[in-house]
Design an enzyme around this catalytic site. Structure first.
Site, PDB file in Angstrom:
ATOM      1  N   ARG A  80       0.802  -1.232   0.000  1.00 44.56           N
ATOM      2  CA  ARG A  80       0.000   0.000   0.000  1.00 44.56           C
ATOM      3  C   ARG A  80       0.830   1.275   0.000  1.00 44.56           C
ATOM      4  NH1 ARG A  80      -4.174  -1.658   4.615  1.00 44.56           N
ATOM      5  NH2 ARG A  80      -2.477  -3.078   5.106  1.00 44.56           N
ATOM      6  N   GLN A  81       2.170   1.144   0.079  1.00 43.28           N
ATOM      7  CA  GLN A  81       3.021   2.346   0.011  1.00 43.28           C
ATOM      8  C   GLN A  81       3.756   2.281  -1.331  1.00 43.28           C
ATOM      9  OE1 GLN A  81       3.973   4.546   3.125  1.00 43.28           O
ATOM     10  NE2 GLN A  81       4.694   5.954   1.560  1.00 43.28           N
ATOM     11  N   ASP A 128     -15.646   2.229  -1.990  1.00 48.38           N
ATOM     12  CA  ASP A 128     -14.954   3.439  -2.448  1.00 48.38           C
ATOM     13  C   ASP A 128     -14.724   3.302  -3.955  1.00 48.38           C
ATOM     14  OD1 ASP A 128     -12.712   1.757  -2.768  1.00 48.38           O
ATOM     15  OD2 ASP A 128     -11.949   2.258  -0.768  1.00 48.38           O
ATOM     16  N   LYS A 149     -14.950   7.646  -0.668  1.00 54.29           N
ATOM     17  CA  LYS A 149     -14.255   7.552   0.628  1.00 54.29           C
ATOM     18  C   LYS A 149     -13.025   8.448   0.628  1.00 54.29           C
ATOM     19  CE  LYS A 149     -11.324   4.117   1.696  1.00 54.29           C
ATOM     20  NZ  LYS A 149     -10.903   2.715   1.797  1.00 54.29           N
TER      21      LYS A 149
HETATM   22  C1  R5P Z   1      -8.178   0.802   0.306  1.00 55.39           C
HETATM   23  O1  R5P Z   1      -8.301   1.588  -0.564  1.00 55.39           O
HETATM   24  C2  R5P Z   1      -8.550  -0.640   0.265  1.00 55.39           C
HETATM   25  O2  R5P Z   1      -9.198  -1.020  -0.897  1.00 55.39           O
HETATM   26  C3  R5P Z   1      -9.408  -0.989   1.459  1.00 55.39           C
HETATM   27  O3  R5P Z   1     -10.639  -0.334   1.334  1.00 55.39           O
HETATM   28  C4  R5P Z   1      -8.715  -0.555   2.718  1.00 55.39           C
HETATM   29  O4  R5P Z   1      -7.432  -1.108   2.791  1.00 55.39           O
HETATM   30  C5  R5P Z   1      -9.527  -0.960   3.926  1.00 55.39           C
HETATM   31  O5  R5P Z   1      -8.911  -0.426   5.057  1.00 55.39           O
HETATM   32  P1  R5P Z   1      -9.692  -0.346   6.420  1.00 55.39           P
HETATM   33  O6  R5P Z   1     -10.282  -1.699   6.672  1.00 55.39           O
HETATM   34  O7  R5P Z   1      -8.627   0.016   7.421  1.00 55.39           O
HETATM   35  O8  R5P Z   1     -10.729   0.717   6.309  1.00 55.39           O
END
Ligand code: R5P
Length: 304
Positions: free
Chosen positions: A95-96, A167, A190
């Site tokens: 994710r980074q 999102d 989101k």
């Molecule tokens: C982010 O864009 C991913 O698709 C997930 O929505 C995200 O990683 C979910 O993170 P969390 O459960 O902390 O809201």
């Protein structure tokens, strides 16, 4: 013939066993333990072939699972493997993929470079957080999708679904599944405020074929996403769907990262079922991605 290498004591043993069984293939035994000071010991106890497939997710504890993976790849190369296909069903540090703030380490890039540099000749993962992670490698990379097994689950278990992306990033998943099931889909908007806080709103200015959120009324809403981490994204989406009259809310997703009490928070928000896959082992890993990986390996290795 594919020779699978199972990683004892770490992240993907059950999944590896399932894949080996589906392929009717051998699993190469590995011994993994820790020295008294905590350092990892790795020994490959089986025969190393020219071509090997190594399966290891790099979820929590990320650093330990990653170092195992690196040791295993490097050791396979040293022991004579020429083609090393690395399957990382869940890719940690994904994710980074850029510098959000000055000075940050681009950890996804560093990990991709590391995996390749020790001897990987082909890399396979599922629903990478960003497809652009492929660009950090110069070897062939395959980003498989777990959505077919999720679509199958929804088809078998939910009568009148509407598929919802929590999102815009999840819009592709919602569309992919809705196309298979021939049902409606929509998405929410989101904003991430911090690693553990998100704000979610309904989308009012659709400029595509997605339908308005009011369409969830009386329907069985199914939220689809790649990762659940803290659960905040799903909790917010569930509240909005319930406010707009959804008859029920189920959640189907790929990677059960599930930090702290994420599952409890999601059930607390009124979700009926939480259905994840086994890219990571968890209490909600009800679906298996084994068939997706097996199908890919069969096609790539021309096994009939
Ligand atoms: C982010 O864009 C991913 O698709 C997930 O929505 C995200 O990683 C979910 O993170 P969390 O459960 O902390 O809201």
């Amino acid at each position: 013939m594919v020779i699978l290498l199972i990683i004892g004591g770490s992240a993907s043993q059950n999944l590896t066993a399932k894949i080996a069984a589906e392929l009717g293939d051998e699993v190469c035994p590995v011994e993994i333990k820790k020295f008294p000071d905590g350092e990892k010991y790795i020994r490959i106890k089986g025969k190393v072939e020219e071509e090997m497939v190594l399966i290891q997710s790099t979820g929590y504890p990320q650093d330990e699972n990653l170092i195992e993976l690196i040791f295993l790849i490097s050791n396979l190369k040293d022991l004579g493997a020429k083609k090393i296909k690395v399957v990382t069903p869940y890719f940690g540090y994904g994710r980074q993929e850029k510098r959000f703030e000055d000075g940050e380490a681009i950890s996804a890039k560093i990990v991709c470079n590391l995996i390749e540099s020790v001897g990987t000749t082909e890399f396979i993962s599922l629903n990478l957080h960003e497809d652009s992670l492929k660009d950090f490698f110069s070897i062939p990379v395959h980003n498989l999708s777990a959505m077919p097994v999720i679509a199958e689950y929804i088809k078998e278990n939910i009568e009148n679904p509407i598929v919802v992306g929590p999102d815009k990033g999840a819009l592709g998943f919602a569309t992919e599944i809705a196309n298979v099931l021939k049902c409606e889909s929509t998405y929410l908007s989101k904003i991430r405020i911090s690693p553990d806080k998100v704000e979610t709103k309904i989308v009012t200015d659709f400029n595509d074929s997605k339908i308005d959120i009011s369409s969830v009324e009386g329907k069985e809403a199914v939220i689809v996403d790649d990762i659940i981490s803290t659960g905040g994204t799903i909790v917010n989406a569930t509240k909005i769907l319930k406010e707009h009259g959804a008859k029920s809310v189920d959640v189907c997703f790929v990677h059960p990262v599930l930090v702290n009490d994420a599952v409890l928070k999601i059930y607390g928000a009124g979700v009926r079922n939480i259905i994840g896959t086994d890219t990571l082992t968890s209490d909600v890993s009800h679906l298996s991605v084994a068939s997706i990986i097996t199908k890919f390996l069969k096609t790539k290795n021309k096994i009939i």
